[in-house]
Every structure is written in C-alpha cells, then in structure tokens.
Design a protein around this motif. Structure first.
Motif, PDB file in Angstrom:
ATOM      1  N   PRO A 143      32.349  29.696  27.489  1.00 46.74           N
ATOM      2  CA  PRO A 143      33.494  28.908  27.013  1.00 46.74           C
ATOM      3  C   PRO A 143      34.740  29.736  26.716  1.00 46.74           C
ATOM      4  N   ASP A 144      34.572  31.015  26.380  1.00 45.60           N
ATOM      5  CA  ASP A 144      35.734  31.847  26.073  1.00 45.60           C
ATOM      6  C   ASP A 144      36.362  32.446  27.335  1.00 45.60           C
ATOM      7  N   ALA A 145      35.963  31.949  28.518  1.00 46.04           N
ATOM      8  CA  ALA A 145      36.517  32.347  29.816  1.00 46.04           C
ATOM      9  C   ALA A 145      36.013  33.705  30.289  1.00 46.04           C
ATOM     10  N   THR A 146      35.066  34.314  29.555  1.00 49.56           N
ATOM     11  CA  THR A 146      34.441  35.528  30.068  1.00 49.56           C
ATOM     12  C   THR A 146      33.296  35.131  30.998  1.00 49.56           C
ATOM     13  N   ALA A 147      32.810  36.083  31.755  1.00 48.46           N
ATOM     14  CA  ALA A 147      31.739  35.805  32.697  1.00 48.46           C
ATOM     15  C   ALA A 147      30.816  37.009  32.767  1.00 48.46           C
ATOM     16  N   MET A 148      29.573  36.770  33.181  1.00 45.06           N
ATOM     17  CA  MET A 148      28.636  37.873  33.344  1.00 45.06           C
ATOM     18  C   MET A 148      28.987  38.711  34.569  1.00 45.06           C
ATOM     19  N   ALA A 149      29.473  38.045  35.606  1.00 44.79           N
ATOM     20  CA  ALA A 149      29.810  38.743  36.852  1.00 44.79           C
ATOM     21  C   ALA A 149      30.792  37.888  37.635  1.00 44.79           C
ATOM     22  N   ALA A 150      31.362  38.489  38.681  1.00 42.85           N
ATOM     23  CA  ALA A 150      32.332  37.752  39.493  1.00 42.85           C
ATOM     24  C   ALA A 150      32.349  38.299  40.912  1.00 42.85           C
ATOM     25  N   LEU A 151      32.736  37.426  41.836  1.00 46.13           N
ATOM     26  CA  LEU A 151      32.969  37.826  43.224  1.00 46.13           C
ATOM     27  C   LEU A 151      34.467  38.027  43.380  1.00 46.13           C
ATOM     28  N   VAL A 152      34.849  39.223  43.805  1.00 43.25           N
ATOM     29  CA  VAL A 152      36.257  39.590  43.886  1.00 43.25           C
ATOM     30  C   VAL A 152      36.602  40.004  45.310  1.00 43.25           C
TER      31      VAL A 152
END
Length: 340
Positions: free
Chosen positions: A240-249
């Motif tokens: 909910p705080d807009a953080t993520a465990m991982a991302a595709l960049v």
C-alpha cells in the motif's frame, strides 16, 4: 593457495638483480622478461605465489627490488593465443556477408581471456563463420565490436569483414547520439526505483577488484561518463505504501560501460536479482517472498539481465535494422514466479 614451487616438474627461471635494479618487483620482472609476459601476467603470477624473492614466496607485486636480489619464478605453461573453432550451438537471428546477429545464451563468455581460453562465443563464431570474421579485433576477438557479460543474455552483433567492423564500431562509439544505434535491456531488480522513470547519470570507474566497477566522483582519475535511462514496466508484490518486493525494469544505454546497468541500478537502491557482485546486501530479501517465488529466486544464479533489443545501421546498405531476442526460459520463469 596452491604452492607452485611444490610442483617438482614446474619449469622455473632464476634471476639475479643487477647493480642498476630498482623499483617494484612486477615492473622489474616485466623488463627482465620483456617479450615473454605482460606486466599484468607477471603481477598475476606474483599474486598466485609463483615468485620467490630473497628465498621466500612473495605475493606483493609492489615489493621493492634491490641490486643482488635473487628472484625465482615458476613459469606457466604457454597459452595458445589463437582461438580455434568449436562446435558450440548458436541462435542466429540474422546473417549475411557483412554481419551476424545472435541471441547469446547466459553463461557464454564473449571472447577468450584469462580463465576462459576455450568455450567462448568467438570459438563458436570461428566454427560457424570460418575465416570470414573481421580481424580488426585481433586474434582473440575476431569480429567482436561490443560485448555482453558472461551471464547476461541477449542480442549481439559481430562483423564478418573489416569494413563492417569499422562501421559498426563507429556506431557503438557514438552510443546512438547521432545515429540509429539503440540498445535496450530488461532487468528484474530488488525493490522499486523511487521514480518510475528516470535517468541515472553517474560516472563509473574501477572498484577495488579489477573486474568490478563503482560509481565515482566526476573528477576521479578513472571516472568515465555513464548514463542509463530506465522505466519500471511491472511491479511485483507491491504494498500500500507504493513499495514493492521486486520490479521489471527496461533500461536503455546512452553509454556502454562495463557492468553499467548492474552498478547504476544498485546505485539507486534497486540492484539486480541474482547479481553476485552488486546485490549482496539484498540476498536475505528472498526469505520475505512467498512461494513459488522464494524457491525460484534462490535457484536463480545469475544477474537477471537480458539485452532484448539491438538496432543499428547496416554497414553496407545503410538500412536501419532492429532485432529482438525473446526472454530466455530461466528469466521468464523468474518473472512468472514473482507475479504469483
């Protein structure tokens, strides 16, 4: 460390410093053995314990030499400087009389070098192309105009004649600033960059380890301009705080420095998943992932980086050509697991 001097059959050479001898041990040995070994090779031999200085093993290349010093060196077996063709499978995306474009698999070293004298892309290209590769890159790098790290997969072009080599090399040197050259990568990173789209402009130079790179001050002696443009394509396990465990960049290079994307993404706090050199501080994050992502990430033993797009001007026709390499199975499995 193995002691080369315990190998009874190892060839050795005994040297005695003359009255004019001075300076570092590696520099002195390089001058005495001129034409036999490069200074970098001499330095490596010293660090491996293959040199006795004043009767004791010396592993410090900067050790001072004085007149009358006795130095004994264990000579390595000669290495064949000319790579030979090897029947290594290649995924060829395009080929004509001037260029060959391949989708390089992860784990394949581009050209022979220390520790990798065989089993490289060059060996595969020699087998596939015969004598048609450009010789401008030298005997160990025929046809090679750019590189990908051993464990980075993706599109790579090689030149099959000298005219093509010069034309392609000029495009890579220009980094697409005035021409059509374009290189784009997909990376799976830990966390998520604070900005979903941005530019990382941070000079790079050598780190303590000669094979690694680090962000440097612009006025550092070895600092070289490095610019990476990135965009977050997908976020995994977002909170909910807009953080993520991982991302595709998706990353686009404006310059092409060694380990550029890997260092730049780590610099902004989102190192590549699986990167053995620049993501050590994030290894415990895998334990926060749910299954099956936890198991898949633990088994992923390379940097999650894929050069999916390469565009360049054909050296003969002037046509702008664009090639894409599909995401390899191991990286696709990683992305699918993170989506669950």
């Amino acid at each position: 460390m193995n002691d080369p001097f315990k190998q009874a059959d190892a060839p050795r050479k005994v040297l005695v410093a003359d009255d004019d001898a001075e300076g570092r041990l590696d520099a002195w040995l390089t001058s005495v053995l001129a034409g036999e070994f490069s200074r970098s090779r001499i330095k490596a031999l010293i660090e491996q314990g293959a040199v006795l200085h004043r009767g004791a093993i010396c592993t410090e290349p900067k050790k001072k030499v004085a007149p009358g010093d006795r130095v004994e060196i264990v000579l390595p077996e000669p290495e064949d400087p000319v790579p030979k063709g090897e029947d290594i499978p290649l995924e060829v995306l395009y080929e004509d009389a001037d260029v060959i474009v391949i989708a390089k698999q992860a784990g394949l070293v581009v050209h022979p070098g220390a520790g990798n004298w065989t089993g490289t892309l060059v060996n595969a290209l020699i087998h596939h192309c015969g004598d048609s590769l450009s010789g401008i890159g030298g005997v160990r790098r025929p046809g090679i105009v750019h590189r990908l790290d051993k464990d980075t997969s993706g599109v790579l072009v090689a030149a099959k004649n000298d005219i093509a080599h010069r034309h392609l090399a000029a495009q890579f040197a220009d980094h697409g600033r005035t021409g059509p050259l374009e290189r784009a990568y997909q990376a799976v990173v830990w966390g998520r960059p604070k900005q979903l789209r941005g530019t990382i402009d941070a000079p790079l130079g050598r780190a303590g380890d000669r094979t690694k790179r680090a962000v440097k001050r612009a006025d550092s002696d070895d600092a070289r301009e490095a610019v990476t443009h990135y965009e977050v394509i997908e976020r995994f396990h977002e909170k909910p705080d807009a953080t993520a465990m991982a991302a595709l960049v998706e990353c686009q290079l404006e310059t092409g420095r060694t380990h550029q994307i890997r260092v730049h993404m780590a610099h902004i706090g989102s190192p590549l998943v699986g990167d053995p050199d620049y993501s050590a501080g994030f290894r415990t994050k895998v334990n926060l992932l749910p299954e099956p992502a936890k198991t898949v990430v633990k088994a992923f033993h390379r940097q999650a980086l894929h050069a999916f797009l390469l565009a360049f001007e054909h050296p003969r026709t002037g046509e702008v050509m664009e090639f894409k390499a599909p995401i390899p199975d191991d990286l696709q499995e990683l992305i699918d697991a993170l989506r669950v």
